[in-house]
Design a protein around this motif. Structure first.
Motif, PDB file in Angstrom:
ATOM      1  N   ASN A 137       0.881  -1.286  -0.052  1.00  0.00           N
ATOM      2  CA  ASN A 137      -0.038   0.030  -0.095  1.00  0.00           C
ATOM      3  C   ASN A 137       0.861   1.250  -0.020  1.00  0.00           C
ATOM      4  OD1 ASN A 137      -2.890  -1.225   0.679  1.00  0.00           O
ATOM      5  ND2 ASN A 137      -1.286  -2.074   2.306  1.00  0.00           N
ATOM      6  N   ASP A 138       0.371   2.347  -0.450  1.00  0.00           N
ATOM      7  CA  ASP A 138       1.035   3.732  -0.438  1.00  0.00           C
ATOM      8  C   ASP A 138       1.179   3.973   0.826  1.00  0.00           C
ATOM      9  OD1 ASP A 138       1.007   3.480  -3.125  1.00  0.00           O
ATOM     10  OD2 ASP A 138      -0.254   5.144  -3.403  1.00  0.00           O
ATOM     11  N   ILE A 139       2.412   4.490   1.165  1.00  0.00           N
ATOM     12  CA  ILE A 139       2.357   5.453   2.338  1.00  0.00           C
ATOM     13  C   ILE A 139       2.423   7.021   1.879  1.00  0.00           C
ATOM     14  CG2 ILE A 139       3.998   6.128   4.210  1.00  0.00           C
ATOM     15  CD1 ILE A 139       5.278   3.291   4.304  1.00  0.00           C
ATOM     16  N   SER A 140       1.352   7.491   2.529  1.00  0.00           N
ATOM     17  CA  SER A 140       0.941   8.877   2.058  1.00  0.00           C
ATOM     18  C   SER A 140       2.098   9.776   1.869  1.00  0.00           C
ATOM     19  CB  SER A 140      -0.212   9.237   3.145  1.00  0.00           C
ATOM     20  OG  SER A 140      -0.316  10.644   2.419  1.00  0.00           O
ATOM     21  N   GLY A 141       2.373  10.461   0.727  1.00  0.00           N
ATOM     22  CA  GLY A 141       3.357  11.329   0.444  1.00  0.00           C
ATOM     23  C   GLY A 141       4.722  10.873   0.416  1.00  0.00           C
ATOM     24  N   VAL A 142       5.161   9.677   0.708  1.00  0.00           N
ATOM     25  CA  VAL A 142       6.618   9.196   0.980  1.00  0.00           C
ATOM     26  C   VAL A 142       7.047   8.009   0.012  1.00  0.00           C
ATOM     27  CG1 VAL A 142       8.244   8.411   2.469  1.00  0.00           C
ATOM     28  CG2 VAL A 142       6.159   9.498   3.412  1.00  0.00           C
ATOM     29  N   ASN A 143       5.963   7.081  -0.031  1.00  0.00           N
ATOM     30  CA  ASN A 143       6.272   5.703  -0.720  1.00  0.00           C
ATOM     31  C   ASN A 143       5.224   5.160  -1.268  1.00  0.00           C
ATOM     32  OD1 ASN A 143       8.595   5.631   1.867  1.00  0.00           O
ATOM     33  ND2 ASN A 143       9.302   4.970  -0.229  1.00  0.00           N
ATOM     34  N   GLU A 144       5.319   4.385  -2.502  1.00  0.00           N
ATOM     35  CA  GLU A 144       3.918   3.829  -3.455  1.00  0.00           C
ATOM     36  C   GLU A 144       4.290   2.239  -3.093  1.00  0.00           C
ATOM     37  OE1 GLU A 144       4.528   5.026  -7.187  1.00  0.00           O
ATOM     38  OE2 GLU A 144       4.128   6.930  -6.951  1.00  0.00           O
ATOM     39  N   ALA A 145       3.202   1.775  -3.354  1.00  0.00           N
ATOM     40  CA  ALA A 145       3.062   0.042  -3.251  1.00  0.00           C
ATOM     41  C   ALA A 145       4.177  -0.284  -4.194  1.00  0.00           C
ATOM     42  CB  ALA A 145       1.577  -0.399  -3.835  1.00  0.00           C
ATOM     43  N   GLY A 146       4.838  -1.254  -4.002  1.00  0.00           N
ATOM     44  CA  GLY A 146       5.884  -1.981  -4.917  1.00  0.00           C
ATOM     45  C   GLY A 146       7.172  -1.233  -4.405  1.00  0.00           C
ATOM     46  N   ASP A 147       7.490  -0.414  -3.572  1.00  0.00           N
ATOM     47  CA  ASP A 147       8.578   0.009  -3.095  1.00  0.00           C
ATOM     48  C   ASP A 147       9.346  -0.718  -2.180  1.00  0.00           C
ATOM     49  OD1 ASP A 147       8.139   2.396  -4.396  1.00  0.00           O
ATOM     50  OD2 ASP A 147       8.129   3.873  -2.992  1.00  0.00           O
ATOM     51  N   LEU A 148      10.383  -1.075  -1.765  1.00  0.00           N
ATOM     52  CA  LEU A 148      11.132  -1.886  -0.977  1.00  0.00           C
ATOM     53  C   LEU A 148      11.944  -0.863  -0.097  1.00  0.00           C
ATOM     54  CD1 LEU A 148      12.015  -4.813  -0.074  1.00  0.00           C
ATOM     55  CD2 LEU A 148      14.024  -4.449  -1.609  1.00  0.00           C
ATOM     56  N   LEU A 149      11.506  -1.251   1.273  1.00  0.00           N
ATOM     57  CA  LEU A 149      12.347  -0.336   2.354  1.00  0.00           C
ATOM     58  C   LEU A 149      13.487  -1.328   2.769  1.00  0.00           C
ATOM     59  CD1 LEU A 149       9.477   1.671   3.896  1.00  0.00           C
ATOM     60  CD2 LEU A 149      11.129   2.440   2.042  1.00  0.00           C
ATOM     61  N   ILE A 150      14.764  -1.062   2.879  1.00  0.00           N
ATOM     62  CA  ILE A 150      15.438  -1.739   3.752  1.00  0.00           C
ATOM     63  C   ILE A 150      15.451  -1.243   5.099  1.00  0.00           C
ATOM     64  CG2 ILE A 150      17.820  -2.621   3.946  1.00  0.00           C
ATOM     65  CD1 ILE A 150      16.675  -3.623   1.338  1.00  0.00           C
ATOM     66  N   VAL A 151      15.056  -2.064   6.290  1.00  0.00           N
ATOM     67  CA  VAL A 151      15.048  -1.508   7.453  1.00  0.00           C
ATOM     68  C   VAL A 151      15.828  -2.379   8.587  1.00  0.00           C
ATOM     69  CG1 VAL A 151      13.157  -1.277   9.484  1.00  0.00           C
ATOM     70  CG2 VAL A 151      12.605  -0.991   7.007  1.00  0.00           C
ATOM     71  N   LYS A 152      16.406  -1.393   9.389  1.00  0.00           N
ATOM     72  CA  LYS A 152      17.253  -2.039  10.680  1.00  0.00           C
ATOM     73  C   LYS A 152      16.384  -2.434  11.815  1.00  0.00           C
ATOM     74  CE  LYS A 152      21.355  -1.809  13.540  1.00  0.00           C
ATOM     75  NZ  LYS A 152      22.199  -0.973  13.904  1.00  0.00           N
ATOM     76  N   LYS A 153      15.878  -3.542  11.888  1.00  0.00           N
ATOM     77  CA  LYS A 153      14.986  -3.806  13.000  1.00  0.00           C
ATOM     78  C   LYS A 153      15.307  -3.397  14.240  1.00  0.00           C
ATOM     79  CE  LYS A 153      13.993  -8.486  13.149  1.00  0.00           C
ATOM     80  NZ  LYS A 153      13.229  -9.251  13.886  1.00  0.00           N
ATOM     81  N   GLY A 154      14.265  -3.004  14.828  1.00  0.00           N
ATOM     82  CA  GLY A 154      14.290  -2.715  16.360  1.00  0.00           C
ATOM     83  C   GLY A 154      14.650  -1.480  17.024  1.00  0.00           C
ATOM     84  N   LEU A 155      14.901  -1.313  18.126  1.00  0.00           N
ATOM     85  CA  LEU A 155      15.155  -0.044  18.877  1.00  0.00           C
ATOM     86  C   LEU A 155      15.975   0.896  17.784  1.00  0.00           C
ATOM     87  CD1 LEU A 155      14.931  -0.896  22.533  1.00  0.00           C
ATOM     88  CD2 LEU A 155      13.240   0.179  21.135  1.00  0.00           C
ATOM     89  N   SER A 156      15.768   2.062  17.718  1.00  0.00           N
ATOM     90  CA  SER A 156      16.572   2.865  17.203  1.00  0.00           C
ATOM     91  C   SER A 156      17.574   3.834  17.954  1.00  0.00           C
ATOM     92  CB  SER A 156      15.603   4.306  16.353  1.00  0.00           C
ATOM     93  OG  SER A 156      16.326   5.227  15.702  1.00  0.00           O
TER      94      SER A 156
END
Length: 199
Positions: A137-156
């Motif tokens: 799903n789109d993230i409003s104003g930031v990303n669209e469906a189909g985008d891939l986010l590489i995320v460092k899991k856990g506490l920031s």
């Protein structure tokens, strides 16, 4: 290898991996679920026989083989590999790609388990505990469906943008906020890289 040698190698590898990956004892504890006492006792050499489950949690956090963490000198190996490599880069990290709809149920699974059950992409850089989130799903104003986010899991522990999950609306959003109401919001982790439309 004798138990004491293995424990000494494990201790040295944890110290090296924490330093070289830009982590802290606290970030290791928070993400792996181990207590600070456990990590402290290993690093101070107060434990001769470290439980396999503990070793596996530590190796999963750093994205390294749990058999090697007790037997291979990672610092020595990485120095050799970086001097042999033409580009001087470390090997890319394998990152499990998880569809947005499967994300919440996957968060409590270890990276090693996710790598075995999901498609992979690769991340070039120094990081561990990474997942790829494939947006459906789109993230409003930031990303669209189909985008891939590489995320460092856990506490920031950084000033990076964070991917979070709103339990009420069951949607993802991106924020720079550091404090959340954990009854409403679940922190997924720091966004390390964005790839638009899966590229």
């Amino acid at each position: 290898m004798f138990k004491r040698e293995k424990t000494e190698r494990l201790k040295n590898n944890i110290k090296y991996l924490i330093k070289s990956r830009g982590e802290t004892q606290l970030s290791l504890c928070n993400a792996s679920g181990l207590t600070r006492t456990t990590i402290y006792n290993i690093l101070e050499g107060r434990v001769v026989n470290v439980q396999q489950s503990t070793i596996r949690k530590i190796s999963d956090f750093f994205g390294v083989s749990y058999k090697e963490i007790e037997t291979v000198d990672f610092e020595e190996r990485e120095i050799i590999e970086s001097s042999v490599s033409l580009q001087g880069n470390m090997n890319p990290a394998a990152v499990p790609v998880i569809k947005e709809s499967l994300l919440v149920q996957s968060l409590d699974k270890r990276i090693g388990e996710l790598v075995a059950t999901h498609p992979l992409t690769y991340f070039f850089g120094t990081a561990c505990n990474l997942i790829g989130v494939l947006l459906e799903n789109d993230i409003s104003g930031v990303n669209e469906a189909g985008d891939l986010l590489i995320v460092k899991k856990g506490l920031s522990s950084s000033g990076r943008e964070k991917l979070v999950y709103d339990k009420t609306t069951k949607t993802l959003f991106v924020t720079n906020e550091s404090y959340f109401d954990s009854d409403v919001i679940r922190l997924i982790g720091d966004i390390m890289e964005e790839r638009f439309n899966g590229r």
